[in-house]
Design an enzyme around this catalytic site. Structure first.
Site, PDB file in Angstrom:
ATOM      1  CG  ASP B  10      -1.971   1.074   1.188  1.00 51.07           C
ATOM      2  OD1 ASP B  10      -2.476   1.353   0.094  1.00 51.07           O
ATOM      3  OD2 ASP B  10      -2.288   1.644   2.242  1.00 51.07           O
ATOM      4  CB  SER B  11       0.221   4.806  -0.662  1.00 51.79           C
ATOM      5  OG  SER B  11      -0.877   4.971   0.197  1.00 51.79           O
ATOM      6  CB  CYS B  73      -3.010   0.903  -2.764  1.00 55.49           C
ATOM      7  SG  CYS B  73      -3.211   2.623  -3.204  1.00 55.49           S
ATOM      8  CD  GLU B 153      -1.502   8.762   7.769  1.00 53.81           C
ATOM      9  OE1 GLU B 153      -0.494   9.063   8.412  1.00 53.81           O
ATOM     10  OE2 GLU B 153      -1.601   7.722   7.092  1.00 53.81           O
ATOM     11  CB  CYS B 185      -9.533   5.090   0.562  1.00 52.55           C
ATOM     12  SG  CYS B 185      -7.986   5.671   1.311  1.00 52.55           S
ATOM     13  CG  HIS B 187      -5.764   5.988   5.363  1.00 47.14           C
ATOM     14  ND1 HIS B 187      -4.886   5.733   4.351  1.00 47.14           N
ATOM     15  CD2 HIS B 187      -5.001   6.396   6.411  1.00 47.14           C
ATOM     16  CE1 HIS B 187      -3.656   5.989   4.769  1.00 47.14           C
ATOM     17  NE2 HIS B 187      -3.699   6.390   6.010  1.00 47.14           N
TER      18      HIS B 187
END
Lengths: 268, 268
Positions: B10-11, B73, B153, B185, B187
């Site tokens: 993933d990123s 991702c 984040e 996504c 996140h």
């Protein structure tokens, strides 16, 4: 006289605030700008990574025959400037923390100064270190504001959400009765309107880009390296695709971007 | 039996939601995880850059002798999967868009489906394309939510600001009376609590990670490549420094990270 261009770089579009100052105040100078749009943002990354990325960019700018470099990025300026000066001793470099410090020293009356910036800029403690080196009696309060950049980039700068976020981040600084606030990230001047609504008239906002352009001028004059081209060239390079950057740059600079290209920056 | 590890990438940290599913449901499998923390986020970058970065990561994972790869991702899955399958035809790959589509088809009653994701995921139109390919009568509404990742984040996930941002992004989808919302996504599952407060009980939230882990299991079973190691190995690699990732990963996975290292990914 030296008609070679000035190199300016940042993690993305933010450094255009510095480009604008140079265009307005050093009108005869050509510019090569690099925005690291494939690896933006820098503010949440480690010192080692920020230094490595910056060195690649400086090698690229040197390959474009720049006569001097402005590091427009506060994260690079506060974390990596010593290492970069050591790696590239022959090219004159202006960064943005020193200029911000200089302006704050002139502005403050109460000696209580706030600094907002990315996580990496605040964690470096560079602003308080340099300010207190100049005057031990100063009180300096830093605050990382990682949501400011995404708020600007996604167009929320004048929304109520931005007001709430700004108010929450700045609360501890306002409680200390600061009279000056250094905008320690090139994106933050784009939030000026909302920040002013939160801090009121008692707090002066400081944008280091203005003083950074003056420092570059001083260096060029002192070394007989100025240029008074009637048609200076502005070249823009990015690491991601050109379209989005071009669009944002044209809106911000109020002029057409004629020369823009993508560079495989990790090869430098 | 094949005791080689599964590669997952993933990123940044988001793909740990997929790691967790694999750890829970494929308990005998070893894992090599790569998080591109030096170049995160991918969601605002171009297809070419996302494809180039992903190819470097896959070359790294292959050098670690993985038997199969999960692209955790959504930005990579929706933009680059065809190119990546062409570049690496010999390694079994599971992505996350197909699994999200599969779950939404099972969940929806009204046929009105919302998709939230990064700018690049929504701009790819991959989710609506695949959904409508399965059933022409579906109505699919996409919305890019670029502030969701920074809110998570920076620890604002349960703050009033997050509620306001979620409400504003989801307003056009709720006006269409969707009954299912794909969290496109990795996140976004971390915002579940706030999203549920906004959408209420009438909208089912869909997390593609669950189905992606099942697809990996199907592939391994079909090819006799499963493993039932009693002590599977979990190795983590990142492109930026290890500390911050390690800290977040240990909190999220509720277990100590024993093996973690930084990789110069641009050399792959």
């Amino acid at each position: 006289m030296d008609s070679r261009p000035i190199g300016i770089f940042d993690s993305g579009v933010g450094g255009l605030t510095v480009v604008k100052e140079v265009m307005n105040n050093l009108a005869g100078e050509s510019i090569v700008y690099f925005g690291d749009t494939a690896r933006v943002p820098y503010g949440s990354k480690s010192k080692q990574t920020v230094t490595r990325f910056s060195a690649q960019i400086i090698r690229f700018l040197l390959s474009q025959d720049v006569k001097a470099i402005i590091i427009a990025c506060n994260t690079v300026s506060s974390n990596s400037i010593e290492e970069l000066r050591e790696m590239f001793p022959d090219i004159p470099m202006v960064e943005v923390v020193g200029p911000g410090v200089h302006m704050a020293l002139r502005t403050t009356r109460s000696g209580k100064i706030g600094v907002v910036g990315t996580q990496a800029t605040i964690a470096s403690h560079k602003y308080p270190e340099l300010l207190i080196e100049q005057n031990e009696a100063l009180e300096v309060y830093g605050k990382a504001c990682p949501l400011f950049v995404p708020l600007v980039e996604d167009g929320w700068a004048n929304h109520n959400v931005a007001f709430e976020v700004v108010a929450e981040y700045l609360k501890p600084l306002l409680e200390k009765n600061i009279d000056s606030l250094i905008l320690g990230c090139t994106h933050y001047p784009m939030l000026t309107h909302t920040i002013k609504k939160v801090v009121g008239d008692q707090v002066e906002l400081i944008n280091p880009a203005e003083e950074a352009a003056k420092r570059m001028e001083d260096i060029l004059v002192k070394n007989n390296m100025t240029s008074d081209d009637e048609k200076p060239e502005y070249k823009f390079y990015v690491s991601d695709s050109e379209e989005r950057f071009k669009e944002m740059a044209q809106i911000f600079l109020h002029k057409p971007i004629e020369h823009i290209a993508t560079v495989p920056i990790e090869e430098y």
